[in-house]
Design a protein around this motif. Structure first.
Motif, short mmCIF file in Angstrom:
data_model
loop_
_atom_site.label_atom_id
_atom_site.label_comp_id
_atom_site.label_asym_id
_atom_site.label_seq_id
_atom_site.Cartn_x
_atom_site.Cartn_y
_atom_site.Cartn_z
N LEU A 21 -9.35 8.10 11.13
CA LEU A 21 -9.18 9.51 11.02
C LEU A 21 -9.10 10.10 9.80
CD1 LEU A 21 -6.66 11.20 14.00
CD2 LEU A 21 -9.81 11.09 14.09
N GLN A 22 -8.24 9.35 8.88
CA GLN A 22 -7.92 9.67 6.86
C GLN A 22 -8.09 11.08 7.01
OE1 GLN A 22 -11.07 7.02 5.36
NE2 GLN A 22 -10.04 5.56 5.71
N ASP A 23 -6.83 11.75 7.79
CA ASP A 23 -6.80 13.43 7.90
C ASP A 23 -5.27 13.27 7.11
OD1 ASP A 23 -5.86 15.99 7.71
OD2 ASP A 23 -6.30 16.26 10.28
N ILE A 24 -5.43 14.17 6.23
CA ILE A 24 -4.09 14.31 5.31
C ILE A 24 -3.07 14.79 5.47
CG2 ILE A 24 -5.06 13.89 3.15
CD1 ILE A 24 -5.18 16.54 2.42
N SER A 25 -3.32 15.56 6.75
CA SER A 25 -2.63 16.59 7.46
C SER A 25 -1.90 16.02 8.54
CB SER A 25 -3.42 17.86 8.21
OG SER A 25 -4.19 17.60 9.49
N SER A 26 -1.86 14.14 8.78
CA SER A 26 -1.33 13.45 10.13
C SER A 26 -0.91 12.48 9.53
CB SER A 26 -2.67 13.09 10.83
OG SER A 26 -3.02 12.91 10.60
N PHE A 27 -0.03 11.65 10.55
CA PHE A 27 0.71 10.18 9.95
C PHE A 27 -0.24 9.73 10.91
CE2 PHE A 27 4.54 11.00 7.86
CZ PHE A 27 4.09 9.82 6.53
N GLU A 28 -0.73 8.33 10.89
CA GLU A 28 -1.10 7.10 12.08
C GLU A 28 0.14 6.35 12.20
OE1 GLU A 28 -4.24 4.28 13.27
OE2 GLU A 28 -3.40 4.40 11.02
N LEU A 40 3.21 3.32 9.75
CA LEU A 40 2.72 4.54 9.62
C LEU A 40 1.44 4.29 8.19
CD1 LEU A 40 5.60 6.91 9.97
CD2 LEU A 40 4.81 6.20 11.89
N ASN A 41 0.27 4.73 8.75
CA ASN A 41 -0.91 5.28 7.67
C ASN A 41 -0.15 6.75 7.47
OD1 ASN A 41 -0.80 2.85 7.44
ND2 ASN A 41 -2.82 2.32 9.56
N THR A 42 -0.52 7.20 6.42
CA THR A 42 -1.70 8.36 5.55
C THR A 42 -2.74 8.60 5.16
OG1 THR A 42 -0.55 11.11 5.14
CG2 THR A 42 0.26 8.71 4.21
N GLY A 43 -3.01 9.11 4.89
CA GLY A 43 -4.35 9.66 3.74
C GLY A 43 -5.13 8.12 4.59
N GLU A 44 -5.58 7.10 2.53
CA GLU A 44 -6.72 6.84 3.34
C GLU A 44 -6.82 5.45 3.93
OE1 GLU A 44 -9.46 5.56 0.01
OE2 GLU A 44 -8.85 8.03 -0.33
N ALA A 45 -5.02 5.19 4.16
CA ALA A 45 -4.53 3.50 4.60
C ALA A 45 -5.26 3.59 6.79
CB ALA A 45 -3.74 3.73 4.42
N GLN A 46 -5.32 5.10 7.02
CA GLN A 46 -5.17 5.56 8.20
C GLN A 46 -6.94 4.11 8.65
OE1 GLN A 46 -4.51 9.18 9.53
NE2 GLN A 46 -4.35 10.02 8.00
N ASN A 60 0.70 -0.93 0.05
CA ASN A 60 -0.21 0.03 0.13
C ASN A 60 1.09 1.24 0.23
OD1 ASN A 60 -1.64 2.03 0.74
ND2 ASN A 60 -2.87 0.82 1.86
N PRO A 61 0.40 2.07 -1.31
CA PRO A 61 1.38 3.90 -0.72
C PRO A 61 1.38 4.38 0.16
CG PRO A 61 -0.26 3.24 -2.82
CD PRO A 61 -0.08 1.89 -1.96
N ASP A 62 0.17 4.28 0.66
CA ASP A 62 0.08 4.87 1.70
C ASP A 62 0.72 4.55 2.84
OD1 ASP A 62 -1.67 7.01 0.17
OD2 ASP A 62 -3.62 6.00 0.24
N SER A 63 0.92 3.05 3.03
CA SER A 63 1.89 3.33 4.16
C SER A 63 3.22 2.79 3.84
CB SER A 63 0.95 1.56 4.85
OG SER A 63 -0.67 1.23 4.96
N LEU A 64 3.73 3.13 5.09
CA LEU A 64 5.26 2.62 5.08
C LEU A 64 5.72 1.73 6.37
CD1 LEU A 64 6.37 6.45 5.26
CD2 LEU A 64 6.44 4.94 3.29
N PHE A 65 6.54 0.71 6.13
CA PHE A 65 7.20 0.08 7.03
C PHE A 65 7.91 0.37 7.54
CE2 PHE A 65 3.08 -2.33 5.62
CZ PHE A 65 2.85 -2.66 7.10
N TYR A 66 9.69 -0.35 8.81
CA TYR A 66 10.47 0.21 9.04
C TYR A 66 11.03 -0.84 10.03
CZ TYR A 66 10.48 4.98 6.76
OH TYR A 66 10.25 5.78 5.87
N ILE A 67 11.90 -1.59 9.54
CA ILE A 67 12.02 -2.65 10.61
C ILE A 67 13.43 -1.92 11.24
CG2 ILE A 67 13.91 -4.80 10.59
CD1 ILE A 67 11.58 -5.21 8.35
N ALA A 68 13.43 -2.47 12.75
CA ALA A 68 15.00 -1.94 12.95
C ALA A 68 15.85 -3.49 13.68
CB ALA A 68 14.46 -1.81 15.06
#
Length: 172
Positions: free
Chosen positions: A86-93, A77-83, A57-65
């Motif tokens: 809230l699905q607020d474009i001014s935020s990250f979940e 992390l989710n942005t946009g419609e992946a949230q 999903n281009p609106d989700s980001l994964f990071y591994i430690a």
């Protein structure tokens, strides 16, 4: 002790993300839930199909430690419609910061959170938000220590059990 490194994850990291997901979710929540509900949740939410969809999903980001060659945690992390809400474009979940219990207290979660903050600032987001189970006091303290404040609650269905998540946010 080796240095913790954070790397962006993609579809090729499916097995690593799946393994960390199942292990950390079980470590954190098995004691408070039925075996049946736990197995059903792990099978449905961390299946190869579901995680492949999330990783692509281009609106989700994964990071591994990583600690050396060993994966010790990850973040979604989710942005946009992946949230999830809230699905607020001014935020990250921050949907997940999962760290293996053996590495709690070793700053892995902090490094993942700081990566989320760095990305949110670079993308000029106004705030970061998340939901955390009201009984996960360790996680709530972690987020409060990092400046998050509660702003709402929602119900999280875990099998037949309705659990309350505290929704928290922080201005970037």
């Amino acid at each position: 002790m080796d240095q913790i490194t954070i790397t962006k994850a993609g579809a090729e990291d499916l097995k690593t993300v799946q393994q960390i997901s199942k292990e950390t979710f079980f470590e954190t929540f098995a004691e408070a839930n039925t075996e049946a509900d736990m197995q059903k949740y792990l099978a449905e939410n961390f299946s190869e199909i579901k995680l492949t969809e999330e990783l692509s999903n281009p609106d989700s980001l994964f990071y591994i430690a990583w600690l050396g060659e060993n994966p010790v945690g990850y973040m979604k992390l989710n942005t946009g419609e992946a949230q999830t809400e809230l699905q607020d474009i001014s935020s990250f979940e921050i949907e997940r910061i999962y760290v293996k219990s053996a590495y709690h207290g070793k700053k892995v979660g902090q490094l993942l959170y700081e990566k989320a903050l760095e990305i949110a600032q670079a993308e000029q987001k106004v705030y970061i938000w998340l939901g955390v189970w009201e009984e996960n006091l360790k996680a709530i303290r972690f987020y409060e220590k990092n400046g998050f404040v509660a702003f709402d609650k929602h119900i999280f269905k875990f099998g037949e059990d309705e659990q309350t998540d505290i929704m928290m946010k922080k201005l970037v």
